[in-house]
Motif scaffolding. Structure first.
Motif, PDB file in Angstrom:
ATOM      1  N   LEU A 130     -35.042  -4.849  13.139  1.00  0.00           N
ATOM      2  CA  LEU A 130     -34.889  -6.230  13.592  1.00  0.00           C
ATOM      3  C   LEU A 130     -35.935  -7.148  12.964  1.00  0.00           C
ATOM      4  N   ALA A 131     -37.171  -6.669  12.882  1.00  0.00           N
ATOM      5  CA  ALA A 131     -38.233  -7.480  12.278  1.00  0.00           C
ATOM      6  C   ALA A 131     -37.943  -7.758  10.814  1.00  0.00           C
ATOM      7  N   SER A 132     -37.450  -6.757  10.089  1.00  0.00           N
ATOM      8  CA  SER A 132     -37.167  -6.969   8.663  1.00  0.00           C
ATOM      9  C   SER A 132     -35.953  -7.875   8.473  1.00  0.00           C
ATOM     10  N   VAL A 133     -34.960  -7.785   9.357  1.00  0.00           N
ATOM     11  CA  VAL A 133     -33.802  -8.683   9.281  1.00  0.00           C
ATOM     12  C   VAL A 133     -34.251 -10.117   9.560  1.00  0.00           C
ATOM     13  N   HIS A 134     -35.087 -10.291  10.577  1.00  0.00           N
ATOM     14  CA  HIS A 134     -35.594 -11.620  10.920  1.00  0.00           C
ATOM     15  C   HIS A 134     -36.363 -12.222   9.735  1.00  0.00           C
ATOM     16  N   ALA A 135     -37.257 -11.426   9.150  1.00  0.00           N
ATOM     17  CA  ALA A 135     -38.020 -11.903   7.995  1.00  0.00           C
ATOM     18  C   ALA A 135     -37.090 -12.200   6.822  1.00  0.00           C
ATOM     19  N   GLY A 136     -36.085 -11.359   6.637  1.00  0.00           N
ATOM     20  CA  GLY A 136     -35.131 -11.553   5.557  1.00  0.00           C
ATOM     21  C   GLY A 136     -34.331 -12.839   5.715  1.00  0.00           C
ATOM     22  N   HIS A 138     -35.381 -15.578   7.196  1.00  0.00           N
ATOM     23  CA  HIS A 138     -36.272 -16.686   6.839  1.00  0.00           C
ATOM     24  C   HIS A 138     -36.398 -16.816   5.325  1.00  0.00           C
ATOM     25  N   LEU A 139     -36.501 -15.681   4.645  1.00  0.00           N
ATOM     26  CA  LEU A 139     -36.610 -15.725   3.192  1.00  0.00           C
ATOM     27  C   LEU A 139     -35.341 -16.280   2.550  1.00  0.00           C
ATOM     28  N   ARG A 140     -34.189 -15.956   3.123  1.00  0.00           N
ATOM     29  CA  ARG A 140     -32.935 -16.492   2.581  1.00  0.00           C
ATOM     30  C   ARG A 140     -32.908 -18.021   2.703  1.00  0.00           C
ATOM     31  N   LEU A 141     -33.407 -18.520   3.835  1.00  0.00           N
ATOM     32  CA  LEU A 141     -33.477 -19.974   3.996  1.00  0.00           C
ATOM     33  C   LEU A 141     -34.425 -20.589   2.962  1.00  0.00           C
ATOM     34  N   GLU A 142     -35.561 -19.913   2.763  1.00  0.00           N
ATOM     35  CA  GLU A 142     -36.515 -20.407   1.770  1.00  0.00           C
ATOM     36  C   GLU A 142     -35.926 -20.308   0.366  1.00  0.00           C
ATOM     37  N   ARG A 143     -35.159 -19.263   0.120  1.00  0.00           N
ATOM     38  CA  ARG A 143     -34.533 -19.079  -1.193  1.00  0.00           C
ATOM     39  C   ARG A 143     -33.529 -20.203  -1.453  1.00  0.00           C
ATOM     40  N   SER A 144     -32.733 -20.535  -0.416  1.00  0.00           N
ATOM     41  CA  SER A 144     -31.743 -21.604  -0.594  1.00  0.00           C
ATOM     42  C   SER A 144     -32.431 -22.947  -0.832  1.00  0.00           C
ATOM     43  N   ALA A 145     -33.648 -23.092  -0.344  1.00  0.00           N
ATOM     44  CA  ALA A 145     -34.408 -24.325  -0.571  1.00  0.00           C
ATOM     45  C   ALA A 145     -35.210 -24.243  -1.872  1.00  0.00           C
ATOM     46  N   GLY A 146     -35.101 -23.104  -2.574  1.00  0.00           N
ATOM     47  CA  GLY A 146     -35.797 -22.933  -3.844  1.00  0.00           C
ATOM     48  C   GLY A 146     -37.278 -22.620  -3.705  1.00  0.00           C
ATOM     49  N   GLU A 147     -37.703 -22.147  -2.517  1.00  0.00           N
ATOM     50  CA  GLU A 147     -39.128 -21.902  -2.270  1.00  0.00           C
ATOM     51  C   GLU A 147     -39.591 -20.505  -2.666  1.00  0.00           C
ATOM     52  N   GLU A 151     -36.633 -12.367  -7.173  1.00  0.00           N
ATOM     53  CA  GLU A 151     -37.289 -11.060  -7.028  1.00  0.00           C
ATOM     54  C   GLU A 151     -37.829 -10.875  -5.613  1.00  0.00           C
ATOM     55  N   GLU A 152     -38.404 -11.939  -5.048  1.00  0.00           N
ATOM     56  CA  GLU A 152     -38.921 -11.856  -3.680  1.00  0.00           C
ATOM     57  C   GLU A 152     -37.777 -11.644  -2.696  1.00  0.00           C
ATOM     58  N   GLN A 153     -36.669 -12.303  -2.943  1.00  0.00           N
ATOM     59  CA  GLN A 153     -35.504 -12.125  -2.079  1.00  0.00           C
ATOM     60  C   GLN A 153     -34.976 -10.695  -2.179  1.00  0.00           C
ATOM     61  N   ASP A 157     -34.533  -7.925   0.714  1.00  0.00           N
ATOM     62  CA  ASP A 157     -33.265  -7.240   0.971  1.00  0.00           C
ATOM     63  C   ASP A 157     -33.447  -5.722   0.943  1.00  0.00           C
ATOM     64  N   ASN A 158     -34.259  -5.227   0.023  1.00  0.00           N
ATOM     65  CA  ASN A 158     -34.533  -3.783  -0.054  1.00  0.00           C
ATOM     66  C   ASN A 158     -35.261  -3.298   1.192  1.00  0.00           C
ATOM     67  N   GLN A 159     -36.161  -4.125   1.712  1.00  0.00           N
ATOM     68  CA  GLN A 159     -36.884  -3.751   2.932  1.00  0.00           C
ATOM     69  C   GLN A 159     -35.913  -3.657   4.112  1.00  0.00           C
ATOM     70  N   VAL A 160     -34.998  -4.596   4.202  1.00  0.00           N
ATOM     71  CA  VAL A 160     -33.996  -4.556   5.276  1.00  0.00           C
ATOM     72  C   VAL A 160     -33.132  -3.305   5.144  1.00  0.00           C
ATOM     73  N   ARG A 161     -32.686  -3.011   3.917  1.00  0.00           N
ATOM     74  CA  ARG A 161     -31.867  -1.806   3.709  1.00  0.00           C
ATOM     75  C   ARG A 161     -32.651  -0.542   4.069  1.00  0.00           C
TER      76      ARG A 161
END
Length: 188
Positions: A130-136, A138-147, A151-153, A157-161
């Motif tokens: 759950l923690a890795s999905v939650h963090a993931g 947030h990162l997807r939102l940051e990715r969509s904003a170009g932040e 590679e970080e995304q 994703d690998n951490q969630v998997r």
């Protein structure tokens, strides 16, 4: 206690030495501390009457096996052991031998402790997932904003998997234990 005498330990040392493809002299060299080929031979043939804890640990290290494998007849789970006034099989004493259950605990206590351990493992894996999905997320939102970078995304994703796989393994372990208990206690 059945199977813990020097002769039994010596027989197990001989068996594990052969499995490792070592000569008595090679094992003596690995053990060190002045151990000789003759000392190993005396132990393996039951002519040595004592095995110190230090020697037991050195032998186990040299053979690359757990000390318990030399001390107890783990190779025969159905072998009978007598500890104090309790008589059971090696498998029956398993939880106590592994330090999981207190001495004299019933099999029901051992099983309950094993189930509790597996549930804790599953709970921790679920929390990590759950923690890795939650963090993931947030990162997807940051990715969509170009932040963040692609590679970080991908790393997220690998951490969630990975967390999902760990949770799946914990669930399978618990299901396997449940199945074993059903077979053992419904048939017995």
């Amino acid at each position: 206690m059945t199977g813990c005498d020097a002769a039994s330990v010596g027989a197990r040392v001989a068996a594990y030495r052969r499995l490792a493809g070592l000569t008595a002299e090679q094992l003596a060299d690995r053990v060190g501390g002045g151990m000789t080929r003759t000392g190993i031979a005396k132990l393996e043939t039951g002519r040595r009457v004592e095995v110190s804890t230090e020697l037991l640990v050195q032998l186990a290290w040299a053979l690359q096996v757990p000390p318990m494998a030399l001390l107890f007849p783990l190779e025969s789970p159905s072998a009978t052991m007598v500890v104090g006034e309790q008589i059971d099989t090696v498998e029956g004493f398993g939880g106590w031998l592994e330090g999981v259950t207190p001495a004299g605990a019933s099999r029901a206590t051992a099983v309950a402790n094993q189930v509790l351990t597996e549930y804790r493992s599953l709970s921790l894996a679920y929390s990590d997932f759950l923690a890795s999905v939650h963090a993931g997320m947030h990162l997807r939102l940051e990715r969509s904003a170009g932040e963040i970078s692609e590679e970080e995304q991908e790393a997220s994703d690998n951490q969630v998997r990975g967390a999902g796989r760990a949770m799946h393994r914990a669930r399978l372990n618990l299901e396997s234990l449940h199945t074993q208990l059903q077979v053992k206690y419904n048939d017995g």
